[in-house]
Design an enzyme around this catalytic site. Sequence first.
Site, PDB file in Angstrom:
ATOM      1  CE  LYS A  14      -2.320  -0.859   3.985  1.00  0.00           C
ATOM      2  NZ  LYS A  14      -1.223  -2.087   4.632  1.00  0.00           N
ATOM      3  NE  ARG A  89      -4.072  -1.510   9.712  1.00  0.00           N
ATOM      4  CZ  ARG A  89      -2.652  -1.338   9.193  1.00  0.00           C
ATOM      5  NH1 ARG A  89      -2.301  -0.083   8.739  1.00  0.00           N
ATOM      6  NH2 ARG A  89      -2.122  -2.500   8.844  1.00  0.00           N
ATOM      7  NE  ARG A 128       7.913  -3.469   6.005  1.00  0.00           N
ATOM      8  CZ  ARG A 128       6.342  -3.314   6.153  1.00  0.00           C
ATOM      9  NH1 ARG A 128       6.266  -2.566   5.155  1.00  0.00           N
ATOM     10  NH2 ARG A 128       6.279  -3.372   7.478  1.00  0.00           N
ATOM     11  NE  ARG A 134       6.978  -1.259  10.119  1.00  0.00           N
ATOM     12  CZ  ARG A 134       6.007  -1.261   9.515  1.00  0.00           C
ATOM     13  NH1 ARG A 134       5.750  -0.473   8.147  1.00  0.00           N
ATOM     14  NH2 ARG A 134       4.546  -1.799   9.768  1.00  0.00           N
ATOM     15  NE  ARG A 146       2.142  -5.704  10.199  1.00  0.00           N
ATOM     16  CZ  ARG A 146       3.868  -5.561  10.488  1.00  0.00           C
ATOM     17  NH1 ARG A 146       4.714  -6.517  10.155  1.00  0.00           N
ATOM     18  NH2 ARG A 146       3.646  -4.930   9.097  1.00  0.00           N
TER      19      ARG A 146
HETATM   20  P1  ADP Z   1       1.300  -2.571   7.439  1.00  0.00           P
HETATM   21  O1  ADP Z   1       0.596  -2.248   6.807  1.00  0.00           O
HETATM   22  O2  ADP Z   1       2.604  -3.189   7.324  1.00  0.00           O
HETATM   23  O3  ADP Z   1       0.783  -3.247   8.858  1.00  0.00           O
HETATM   24  P2  ADP Z   1       1.194   0.590   8.505  1.00  0.00           P
HETATM   25  O4  ADP Z   1       2.797   1.242   8.796  1.00  0.00           O
HETATM   26  O5  ADP Z   1       0.416   0.886   8.493  1.00  0.00           O
HETATM   27  O6  ADP Z   1       1.834  -1.083   7.827  1.00  0.00           O
HETATM   28  O7  ADP Z   1       0.564  -0.414  10.204  1.00  0.00           O
HETATM   29  C1  ADP Z   1       1.727  -0.654  11.094  1.00  0.00           C
HETATM   30  C2  ADP Z   1       1.180  -0.410  12.754  1.00  0.00           C
HETATM   31  O8  ADP Z   1       0.538   0.878  12.691  1.00  0.00           O
HETATM   32  C3  ADP Z   1      -0.243  -1.269  12.481  1.00  0.00           C
HETATM   33  O9  ADP Z   1       0.155  -2.829  12.957  1.00  0.00           O
HETATM   34  C4  ADP Z   1      -0.802  -0.759  13.686  1.00  0.00           C
HETATM   35  O10 ADP Z   1      -0.006  -1.424  15.413  1.00  0.00           O
HETATM   36  C5  ADP Z   1      -1.121   0.506  13.515  1.00  0.00           C
HETATM   37  N1  ADP Z   1      -1.529   1.080  12.861  1.00  0.00           N
HETATM   38  C6  ADP Z   1      -1.264   2.406  11.189  1.00  0.00           C
HETATM   39  N2  ADP Z   1      -3.186   1.958  11.414  1.00  0.00           N
HETATM   40  C7  ADP Z   1      -3.423   1.446  11.846  1.00  0.00           C
HETATM   41  C8  ADP Z   1      -5.230   2.367  12.315  1.00  0.00           C
HETATM   42  N3  ADP Z   1      -5.477   2.652  11.535  1.00  0.00           N
HETATM   43  N4  ADP Z   1      -5.850   2.019  12.761  1.00  0.00           N
HETATM   44  C9  ADP Z   1      -4.839   1.191  14.451  1.00  0.00           C
HETATM   45  N5  ADP Z   1      -3.505   0.773  14.250  1.00  0.00           N
HETATM   46  C10 ADP Z   1      -3.234   0.954  12.901  1.00  0.00           C
END
Ligand code: ADP
Length: 193
Positions: A14, A89, A128, A134, A146
């Site tokens: 994404k 989400r 990654r 991370r 996740r």
């Molecule tokens: P990925 O899609 O690889 O999980 P992101 O950077 O989008 O990576 O998200 C990393 C973490 O950030 C998620 O696992 C969550 O803990 C937090 N996070 C990101 N966006 C949200 C959201 N919309 N609601 C709740 N937690 C979020």
Amino acid sequence: MLNIILFGKPGSGKGTQASLIKDKYSLLHISTGDVFRKNMSNNTDLGLLAKGYMEKGELVPDKVTVDMLKDEINNFMPCNGFIFDGFPRTTFQAKELDNLLLEKSLKIDLTIALDVDNNSLIDRLLERGKSSGRADDQSVEKINMRLQEYDNKTKPLVEYYNDQNKFYSINGIGSLEQITSRIVEVIEDYNND
Ligand code: ADP
């Protein structure tokens, strides 16, 4: 205005695709993950709070996430449109986003999902993790957490946006350029309708 959600499981690409698409259509890219990580590196209260959840692979609570998102949208207005990456989400977040946009006489136009199988996602995220540093990319257990959070909390959004005829899914396996052109095709079809 063109407002797009890039949807998909962790590691589906994404973020990478959102930065390419935002340039092509002059959109503002809002990545909730990036905003949380920026807060974490600046040691803000929000960063400290989010850190515990993120490092375990859990979602950050809705209220915190939605408040942060509202600030981001308000800071960026006015603009040509948004591309959301990693938000919404949960169903709660999706409804809040609809309300917020409605207050500004805006709406989500398209939700585009990048479809990638779990085995490929696990491989990509572990790879990654070698360079990203991370914490949530460092073990299969965290990645599985996740993916479970996705199944439990995020997957219901497929139906939410399908019911509004706004959901499109594209194959997320291929070269960067191939995937970008699949996304562009969905946007162009929408724009030409
Ligand atoms: P990925 O899609 O690889 O999980 P992101 O950077 O989008 O990576 O998200 C990393 C973490 O950030 C998620 O696992 C969550 O803990 C937090 N996070 C990101 N966006 C949200 C959201 N919309 N609601 C709740 N937690 C979020």
